[in-house]
Design a protein around this motif. Structure first.
Motif, short mmCIF file in Angstrom:
data_model
loop_
_atom_site.label_atom_id
_atom_site.label_comp_id
_atom_site.label_asym_id
_atom_site.label_seq_id
_atom_site.Cartn_x
_atom_site.Cartn_y
_atom_site.Cartn_z
N TYR A 208 1.35 2.22 9.29
CA TYR A 208 1.79 1.37 8.18
C TYR A 208 0.95 1.62 6.93
CZ TYR A 208 3.81 -1.30 12.10
OH TYR A 208 4.49 -1.68 13.24
N LEU A 209 -0.29 2.06 7.14
CA LEU A 209 -1.18 2.35 6.01
C LEU A 209 -1.10 3.80 5.56
CD1 LEU A 209 -4.40 0.44 7.16
CD2 LEU A 209 -2.95 -0.18 5.22
N THR A 210 -1.10 4.74 6.52
CA THR A 210 -1.29 6.15 6.17
C THR A 210 -0.10 7.04 6.50
OG1 THR A 210 -2.28 6.71 8.32
CG2 THR A 210 -3.76 5.87 6.60
N GLY A 211 0.92 6.52 7.19
CA GLY A 211 2.09 7.31 7.54
C GLY A 211 3.06 7.45 6.38
N PRO A 212 4.26 8.01 6.62
CA PRO A 212 5.26 8.15 5.56
C PRO A 212 5.54 6.82 4.85
CG PRO A 212 5.94 9.37 7.50
CD PRO A 212 4.72 8.58 7.90
N GLN A 213 5.43 6.81 3.53
CA GLN A 213 5.57 5.62 2.67
C GLN A 213 4.57 4.53 3.04
OE1 GLN A 213 9.62 4.31 1.57
NE2 GLN A 213 10.42 6.01 2.81
N GLY A 214 3.44 4.93 3.62
CA GLY A 214 2.42 3.97 4.01
C GLY A 214 1.81 3.25 2.81
N LEU A 215 1.29 2.08 3.07
CA LEU A 215 0.80 1.21 2.00
C LEU A 215 -0.44 1.79 1.30
CD1 LEU A 215 1.37 -1.97 4.11
CD2 LEU A 215 2.35 -1.66 1.83
N PHE A 216 -1.17 2.68 1.96
CA PHE A 216 -2.32 3.32 1.34
C PHE A 216 -2.03 4.78 1.00
CE2 PHE A 216 -6.08 0.41 2.82
CZ PHE A 216 -5.60 -0.58 1.99
N THR A 217 -0.76 5.11 0.76
CA THR A 217 -0.39 6.47 0.35
C THR A 217 0.15 6.43 -1.08
OG1 THR A 217 1.90 6.33 1.13
CG2 THR A 217 0.22 7.04 2.72
N ASP A 218 0.36 7.60 -1.66
CA ASP A 218 0.86 7.67 -3.03
C ASP A 218 2.32 7.22 -3.14
OD1 ASP A 218 -1.55 8.62 -3.96
OD2 ASP A 218 -0.99 10.73 -3.74
N ASP A 219 3.06 7.26 -2.05
CA ASP A 219 4.47 6.84 -2.09
C ASP A 219 4.69 5.55 -1.29
OD1 ASP A 219 3.99 8.00 0.36
OD2 ASP A 219 5.98 8.93 0.53
N SER A 220 3.78 4.60 -1.45
CA SER A 220 3.88 3.31 -0.76
C SER A 220 5.23 2.65 -0.99
CB SER A 220 2.76 2.37 -1.25
OG SER A 220 2.96 1.06 -0.75
N PHE A 221 5.77 2.04 0.06
CA PHE A 221 7.06 1.35 -0.07
C PHE A 221 6.94 0.02 -0.81
CE2 PHE A 221 5.38 -0.59 3.80
CZ PHE A 221 5.78 -1.91 3.69
N ALA A 222 5.71 -0.43 -1.04
CA ALA A 222 5.46 -1.72 -1.69
C ALA A 222 4.81 -1.51 -3.06
CB ALA A 222 4.58 -2.60 -0.81
N ASP A 223 4.69 -2.60 -3.81
CA ASP A 223 4.07 -2.58 -5.12
C ASP A 223 2.54 -2.57 -4.96
OD1 ASP A 223 3.13 -2.94 -7.68
OD2 ASP A 223 4.29 -4.75 -8.10
#
Length: 341
Positions: A208-223
């Motif tokens: 959830y943090l580092t995977g695809p669209q993870g919250l701590f990645t450049d393409d986070s699914f959240a704001d």
């Protein structure tokens, strides 16, 4: 800071909470309460004992108890090791408060503790013969699941979609962000601790943090601007260690944070100096280095090995050497053929 123990009346408590078995587990809980009690007022201590832990409640909500147990374990750790500057329920951004704060190496650390309600997830796991899950968010995930479900159905089997909990983590980050001082305040370091379950569950929370669209990645699914005040996330298996204690005979020291399996994840948007991260890392036991250095054998792609590293390390290193930060029985029963993804 609360009143000193001598200024408080002694509480008479009859433990009726069914999630607190007698013997060692209960004795260790008492020690944790005594440790943190030195920093609480009479009112705060009674609220912790009766309203949070629900010690005299014969039918408490399990999720509420587990959240409180995880919270107490973390707070007691910092009250024990940093007693002179420990503050329980510190209002760093009034009127809201964080679970605790403390000082170490000249830094102030604010700690918020969260623990998910796993009730629905456990229902899916127990009622389903085959379960499919994913690490992170995949664009074609729902279509892939639908196709696999048709394939399983043609063979007379049912494939259940595992519960994805990344929206819970997003909510925890948003909520903690509002409790913490702004990211521009370089005098304080803000930490969100999340209680997780077994090794595979921790693997998913990492995703959830580092995977695809993870919250701590450049393409986070959240704001990402809504959780920029959170400098660090600690994933720890304290939920696992307090859940169904009587069934986990390999676990000891449930109320000791240092006995848990914890991993640290820095928010890449944090503006705090690295020295603050290192200072905090010295306040607890964590396994990032061991997991990173652990090498999985086989021909699987590197990205897949990375996404299995936690569970593989626990199974092939810790359990193999008789180290039980996790209960092996529950993990092996889940891995007996019912995980399809």
């Amino acid at each position: 800071m609360g009143s000193p123990p001598s200024a408080r009346k002694q509480l008479q408590v009859t433990v009726c909470n069914p999630f607190i078995p007698p013997a060692e587990y209960r004795q260790e809980m008492v020690l944790a309460l005594e440790c943190i009690g030195k920093h609480l007022s009479q009112r705060e201590f009674k609220a912790l004992v009766f309203k949070k832990l629900r010690l005299e409640d014969p039918a408490p909500t399990e999720y509420q108890y587990l959240q409180s147990a995880v919270e107490l374990t973390v707070c007691a750790h910092y009250a024990l090791n940093f007693p002179s500057d420990f503050v329980y329920e510190d209002k760093v951004v009034p009127p809201r408060d964080v679970d605790c704060s403390f000082r170490s190496e000249g830094c102030k650390f604010n700690v918020e503790v969260k623990c998910a309600d796993y009730t629905t997830k456990h229902e899916i796991d127990s009622d389903s013969e085959f379960i499919i899950g994913a690490i992170g968010r995949l664009s074609d995930y729902n279509d892939a699941v639908a196709q696999l479900q048709e394939t399983f159905a043609s063979g007379g089997n049912t494939l259940a979609k595992g519960l994805h909990m990344d929206n819970k983590l997003k909510h925890y980050l948003y909520d903690a962000h509002e409790k913490f001082p702004g990211g521009a305040d370089l005098s304080q370091y803000n930490v969100l601790v999340v209680g997780c379950d077994d090794p595979w569950d921790m693997q998913q929370w990492e995703g959830y943090l580092t995977g695809p669209q993870g919250l701590f990645t450049d393409d986070s699914f959240a704001d990402a601007s809504r959780y920029s005040n959170v400098d660090l996330v600690v994933l720890t298996n304290l939920y696992h260690r307090h859940k169904s204690v009587a069934e986990k005979d390999k676990l000891t020291g449930h109320w000791t944070f240092a006995n848990a399996f914890s991993l640290l994840y820095e928010n890449p948007r944090s503006k705090k100096p690295r020295s603050m991260l290192y200072a905090f890392s010295r306040t607890l036991r964590f396994y990032n280095n061991e997991v990173i250095e652990h090498k999985m054998e086989g021909d699987a792609p590197d990205f897949l090995k990375e996404r299995l590293a936690i569970s593989h390390y626990v199974g092939h290193v810790l359990w193999s050497s008789g180290q039980y930060s996790f209960q092996p029985k529950s993990w092996k029963s889940r891995q007996g053929g019912n995980e399809a993804g």
